[in-house]
Enzyme design. Structure first.
Site, PDB file in Angstrom:
ATOM      1  N   LYS A 221      62.006  48.299   9.734  1.00 19.30           N
ATOM      2  CA  LYS A 221      62.739  48.657   8.853  1.00 19.30           C
ATOM      3  C   LYS A 221      63.055  47.398   7.909  1.00 19.30           C
ATOM      4  O   LYS A 221      63.037  46.186   8.723  1.00 19.30           O
ATOM      5  CB  LYS A 221      63.893  49.512   9.092  1.00 19.30           C
ATOM      6  N   ARG A 255      62.797  55.820  18.066  1.00 13.76           N
ATOM      7  CA  ARG A 255      61.756  55.957  17.380  1.00 13.76           C
ATOM      8  C   ARG A 255      60.773  54.775  16.825  1.00 13.76           C
ATOM      9  O   ARG A 255      61.621  54.058  16.299  1.00 13.76           O
ATOM     10  CB  ARG A 255      62.282  57.084  15.850  1.00 13.76           C
TER      11      ARG A 255
HETATM   12  C1  PT1 Z   1      65.561  57.610  11.425  1.00 17.71           C
HETATM   13  C2  PT1 Z   1      64.479  57.906  10.418  1.00 17.71           C
HETATM   14  C3  PT1 Z   1      64.009  59.043  10.645  1.00 17.71           C
HETATM   15  N1  PT1 Z   1      63.723  56.818   9.714  1.00 17.71           N
HETATM   16  C4  PT1 Z   1      65.573  59.666  12.393  1.00 17.71           C
HETATM   17  N2  PT1 Z   1      64.259  60.143  11.524  1.00 17.71           N
HETATM   18  C5  PT1 Z   1      62.763  57.542   9.073  1.00 17.71           C
HETATM   19  N3  PT1 Z   1      66.002  60.596  13.207  1.00 17.71           N
HETATM   20  C6  PT1 Z   1      62.241  58.648   9.027  1.00 17.71           C
HETATM   21  C7  PT1 Z   1      63.666  50.670   5.474  1.00 17.71           C
HETATM   22  O1  PT1 Z   1      64.836  50.137   5.338  1.00 17.71           O
HETATM   23  O2  PT1 Z   1      65.901  56.367  11.573  1.00 17.71           O
HETATM   24  N4  PT1 Z   1      66.046  58.522  12.245  1.00 17.71           N
HETATM   25  N5  PT1 Z   1      62.768  59.714   9.880  1.00 17.71           N
HETATM   26  C8  PT1 Z   1      62.145  56.325   7.939  1.00 17.71           C
HETATM   27  N6  PT1 Z   1      63.024  55.954   6.890  1.00 17.71           N
HETATM   28  C9  PT1 Z   1      63.243  54.759   6.538  1.00 17.71           C
HETATM   29  C10 PT1 Z   1      64.300  54.169   6.116  1.00 17.71           C
HETATM   30  C11 PT1 Z   1      62.171  53.908   6.739  1.00 17.71           C
HETATM   31  C12 PT1 Z   1      64.631  52.853   5.743  1.00 17.71           C
HETATM   32  C13 PT1 Z   1      62.321  52.440   6.268  1.00 17.71           C
HETATM   33  C14 PT1 Z   1      63.459  52.064   5.911  1.00 17.71           C
HETATM   34  O3  PT1 Z   1      62.659  49.857   5.432  1.00 17.71           O
END
Ligand code: PT1
Length: 279
Positions: A221, A255
């Site tokens: 992230k 995850r």
């Molecule tokens: C998470 C999650 C998810 N993240 C759960 N499900 C994502 N339960 C998708 C960035 O800042 O943390 N928990 N499903 C992906 N979402 C992101 C959010 C991907 C922020 C990247 C960023 O780079």
């Protein structure tokens, strides 16, 4: 301590790794290379070999600034993949969605857990989860993926995330989703500045104290990119260190895009946690 995911057990007496399987053309880190059904299946099989305990299939990108996708498009993306995985792989499948129609279609096709970054707040989602009768992961977010990183603000991020999760647990219980089917997630990167993410990580034990299994998503992230100034391909070591800090405090599901490496980090942590001091 064993969660029943539509007949597939997820043993939470040890921390587990949730492998990320994105089926979005604009998908984060994977560039949509797993769009084709058979390559998605190959990727899922590799995750099982690498030690994943569950596979998270998602057809809507929720990274900051991601595009909105229709119900029809999301179902068209995830259903063939869930069906293919279900026919050949024995571990639980999780569906990463906020749409009640997608939840119903995915669970019909064999998904055994609903992973909702909007914590069942979309109209009809609570009832869909009740009807699906599978465990749910409730995640905290401030705002929506489209705008959440514009100006995240908290008086006390840890307290506010915990209050929100308590509210959603109560909303679930009210409609008939029992506590023992609920997983919690503080939502790293979802409407949070780097300092908010760091405070949440430092005090994750307070989320663990709610006494439900906690899932953490930090893999690759942008908080890592911001703090260390590294590109998305260079974020593995930092992702593993955050996974270790999470498991050490009691997180039960990590995850991750990098299943093999994350399983090693998580297992090493678990060995330290489980070691008997007296023999
Ligand atoms: C998470 C999650 C998810 N993240 C759960 N499900 C994502 N339960 C998708 C960035 O800042 O943390 N928990 N499903 C992906 N979402 C992101 C959010 C991907 C922020 C990247 C960023 O780079």
């Amino acid at each position: 301590m064993i969660l029943d995911c539509a007949g597939k057990p997820l043993d939470l007496s040890h921390p587990q790794v949730m492998g990320i399987l994105n089926v979005t053309p604009d998908s984060f880190s994977d560039g949509g290379q797993f769009l084709a059904q058979d390559s998605a299946l190959a990727q899922a099989k590799q995750m099982v070999t690498d030690g994943a305990g569950i596979i998270d299939v998602g057809g809507e990108s929720t990274r900051p600034g991601a595009a909105i996708v229709s119900v029809e498009e999301e179902i068209a993306r995830v259903l063939p993949v869930i069906e293919a995985i279900r026919s050949e792989i024995d571990i639980p499948i999780s569906i990463d969605t906020s749409k009640p129609e997608v939840m119903r279609a995915a669970v019909d096709a064999g998904a055994g857990l609903i992973n909702d970054v909007r914590a069942l707040q979309v109209e009809g989602a609570l009832q869909a989860a009740v009807d699906c009768d599978v465990p749910v992961c409730l995640m905290h977010a401030q705002g929506t993926p489209q705008t959440m990183q514009d100006a995240p603000q908290y008086e006390d991020v840890v307290t506010e995330v915990i209050s929100f999760l308590h509210e959603r647990i109560i909303a679930c219980e009210k409609v008939g989703i029992p506590r023992d089917k609920i997983i919690l997630d503080p939502g790293f990167g979802f409407g949070k500045r780097a300092t908010h993410n760091l405070r949440l990580m430092k005090h994750l034990a307070k989320v663990i104290e709610i006494n439900l299994p906690v899932l953490i998503g930090v893999s690759r992230k942008s908080m890592i990119g911001k703090l260390l100034n590294v590109s998305v391909e260079e974020r593995l070591a930092a992702s593993l260190s955050l996974a270790a800090i999470s498991v050490w405090q009691g997180a039960k599901i990590i995850r991750s895009h990098d299943v093999r490496e994350t399983v090693q980090a998580v297992m090493m942590c678990d060995h330290v946690i489980q070691v008997n001091d007296f023999d």
